[in-house]
Design a protein around this motif. Structure first.
Motif: not given
Length: 129
Positions: A37-42, A48-51, A76-82
């Motif tokens: 979801y985070l990848r598709q809604h960059d 809202h991303r923080v939630i 972890i990689r995606d989370w750290q990037q976000a």
């Protein structure tokens, strides 16, 4: 997850709680769904991303022993990037506070984590005048 964009804090809290609840029985599925979801809604607004990121954090913490190594690595990689992206966005308004926090991660004699350096670089680029 689209409901995270609702302005009502109670709705946002319900989404967070639902993700965490579902993460108890299917942690890898929820983490993968949140990640996708985070990848598709960059362009998702950072509050809202923080939630979603906080829900992912809770699911990971509560199910650490159950996670496959490959899932943990990717999340972890995606989370750290976000998380880095959130800091850069906040830094566009509160640069001093964000810089103060990021600089605490630089310790003498220890190589900083990749995402700390990346966040530092992206902060400087986004605030360059």
């Amino acid at each position: 997850m689209d409901a995270t964009t609702d302005k009502d804090p109670l709705v946002q809290e319900q989404i967070y709680n639902a993700l965490c609840y579902l993460g108890e029985s299917e942690p890898e599925e929820i983490l993968a769904s949140c990640n996708e979801y985070l990848r598709q809604h960059d362009k998702l607004a950072y509050p809202h991303r923080v939630i979603i990121l906080k829900a992912m954090e809770t699911v990971v913490k509560n199910n650490l022993a159950l996670l496959e190594k490959s899932t943990a690595k990717e999340v972890i990689r995606d989370w750290q990037q976000a998380a880095s992206n959130v800091l850069v966005a906040v830094g566009q308004r509160f640069i001093n506070k964000v810089m103060e926090e990021v600089l605490t991660k630089f310790q003498p004699g220890i190589l900083p984590h990749y995402f700390i350096v990346q966040t530092f670089a992206n902060l400087s680029v986004s605030n360059g005048e």
